[in-house]
Enzyme design. Structure first.
Site, PDB file in Angstrom:
ATOM      1  N   GLU A  27     -10.163 -35.262  -6.580  1.00 43.47           N
ATOM      2  CA  GLU A  27      -8.812 -34.702  -6.560  1.00 43.47           C
ATOM      3  C   GLU A  27      -7.734 -35.751  -6.282  1.00 43.47           C
ATOM      4  O   GLU A  27      -7.924 -36.636  -5.438  1.00 43.47           O
ATOM      5  CB  GLU A  27      -8.712 -33.613  -5.490  1.00 43.47           C
ATOM      6  CG  GLU A  27      -9.592 -32.418  -5.727  1.00 43.47           C
ATOM      7  CD  GLU A  27      -9.191 -31.244  -4.857  1.00 43.47           C
ATOM      8  OE1 GLU A  27      -7.998 -30.868  -4.880  1.00 43.47           O
ATOM      9  OE2 GLU A  27     -10.062 -30.700  -4.166  1.00 43.47           O
ATOM     10  N   SER A  77      -4.982 -24.931  -2.136  1.00 48.59           N
ATOM     11  CA  SER A  77      -3.874 -25.676  -2.738  1.00 48.59           C
ATOM     12  C   SER A  77      -2.601 -25.463  -1.912  1.00 48.59           C
ATOM     13  O   SER A  77      -2.558 -25.814  -0.737  1.00 48.59           O
ATOM     14  CB  SER A  77      -3.709 -25.258  -4.201  1.00 48.59           C
ATOM     15  OG  SER A  77      -2.894 -26.165  -4.896  1.00 48.59           O
ATOM     16  N   HIS A  91     -10.281 -29.639  -8.047  1.00 47.24           N
ATOM     17  CA  HIS A  91      -9.368 -28.786  -7.289  1.00 47.24           C
ATOM     18  C   HIS A  91      -9.898 -27.351  -7.198  1.00 47.24           C
ATOM     19  O   HIS A  91     -10.139 -26.702  -8.208  1.00 47.24           O
ATOM     20  CB  HIS A  91      -7.993 -28.820  -7.960  1.00 47.24           C
ATOM     21  CG  HIS A  91      -6.878 -28.311  -7.117  1.00 47.24           C
ATOM     22  ND1 HIS A  91      -6.554 -28.840  -5.888  1.00 47.24           N
ATOM     23  CD2 HIS A  91      -5.974 -27.304  -7.331  1.00 47.24           C
ATOM     24  CE1 HIS A  91      -5.512 -28.208  -5.390  1.00 47.24           C
ATOM     25  NE2 HIS A  91      -5.148 -27.267  -6.237  1.00 47.24           N
TER      26      HIS A  91
END
Length: 301
Positions: free
Chosen positions: A241, A147, A271
């Site tokens: 995502e 991320s 994710h």
């Protein structure tokens, strides 16, 4: 089990809403709850957890029972630059440590909004500099992150190059948050399909992190960075995502910058599905693929 953990993750993430929207609430309580949810992912057997000071940045060290030839992994945790810490990543880091037979170091970088852009990047670069000063060879060091940490895999490599430091052997960017402008098509086409991340939530976190800095700043959005000279990078992204399109853009940007890049798009994955490796076959498979990529890069040094 997977759906229950996703629901708990979403509930913990939602607790940041009032803090980001109205500036009301308890940041410490929200962050602690978030870490409790991440910590539900079990630490694999065969690793030892310890702590260190990485050049002024608190760090967690995950050491497998077997370490091969000085291998080191710098793992950069996610959390939208506002949450997360190594304490929630013992499981994922433990899997990487065992697969790679490498000692994993995780810097506990400063978080926004108390410490906005570029504090997280500065701290992670400082932790890498410390690894080098401690005698770790750059060609035996690997980067990985998820991320925000996935974006920093690239961003910190760029900062490393610009600082005149030797670059690591390779990196893996997991579900990278690579474009804070959020202009990729999937930001709308996957919004509501992505089970863990929303465009509205990302907009709030970006604002808290940037605090007036440009969304297109190359150190915040590596799709705009000068990536020339970086080592091989693997980008792994889930097809469900909202970050899908911008991860594809990141991979293309790396390739156009003459970086050896591999892109993996995993159908129906969400994710950072790697966190669920103990209960989700695709999570374990993605980690194995990352291991193979990094092993190949090490063998070519």
């Amino acid at each position: 089990m997977v759906q229950e953990r996703i629901a708990a993750w979403n509930e913990a993430s939602a607790s940041f809403g009032p803090l980001l929207l109205e500036g009301e609430g308890d940041w410490e309580a929200a962050r602690t709850h978030y870490l409790d949810v991440l910590s539900a992912h079990p630490t694999p057997e065969g690793v030892t957890i310890s702590h260190t000071n990485m050049g002024g940045v608190p760090g967690t060290v995950v050491t497998p029972d077997e370490v091969e030839s000085g291998r080191t992994l710098l793992y950069i945790h996610g959390g939208g630059y506002i949450a997360g810490s190594p304490a929630g990543y013992h499981g994922l880091a433990g899997h990487f440590a065992k697969l790679l037979k490498a000692v994993v170091y995780m810097p506990d970088y400063r978080l926004a909004p108390e410490h906005p852009f570029p504090a997280a990047i500065d701290d992670t670069l400082a932790s890498y500099r410390w690894l080098l000063e401690e005698g770790n060879r750059a060609d035996r060091i690997m980067f990985a992150g998820d991320s925000a940490g996935g974006a920093m895999v690239v961003t910190v490599m760029v900062a490393t190059r610009d600082a005149g430091l030797p670059l690591p052997a390779a990196g893996v960017a997991i579900s990278p948050w690579a474009n804070l402008e959020h202009t990729g098509a999937s930001m709308t086409t996957r919004d509501g399909i992505d089970p863990t991340v929303s465009l509205a939530g990302l907009d709030l976190m970006a604002a808290a992190f940037l605090q007036g800095a440009s969304k297109a700043h190359p150190a915040a959005s590596p799709v705009f960075a000068d990536v020339a000279g970086l080592p091989p990078i693997l980008v792994q992204i889930g097809e469900s995502e909202v970050m899908l399109s911008d991860a594809i853009r990141l991979a293309a940007h790396l390739g156009e910058g003459q970086v050896r890049v591999s892109l993996e798009i995993w159908p129906e994955m969400f994710h950072v599905w790697h966190m669920f490796a103990s209960v989700l076959p695709e999570g374990a498979q993605a980690l194995q693929s990352a291991r193979a990529f990094l092993e190949t890069a090490l063998s070519q040094e």
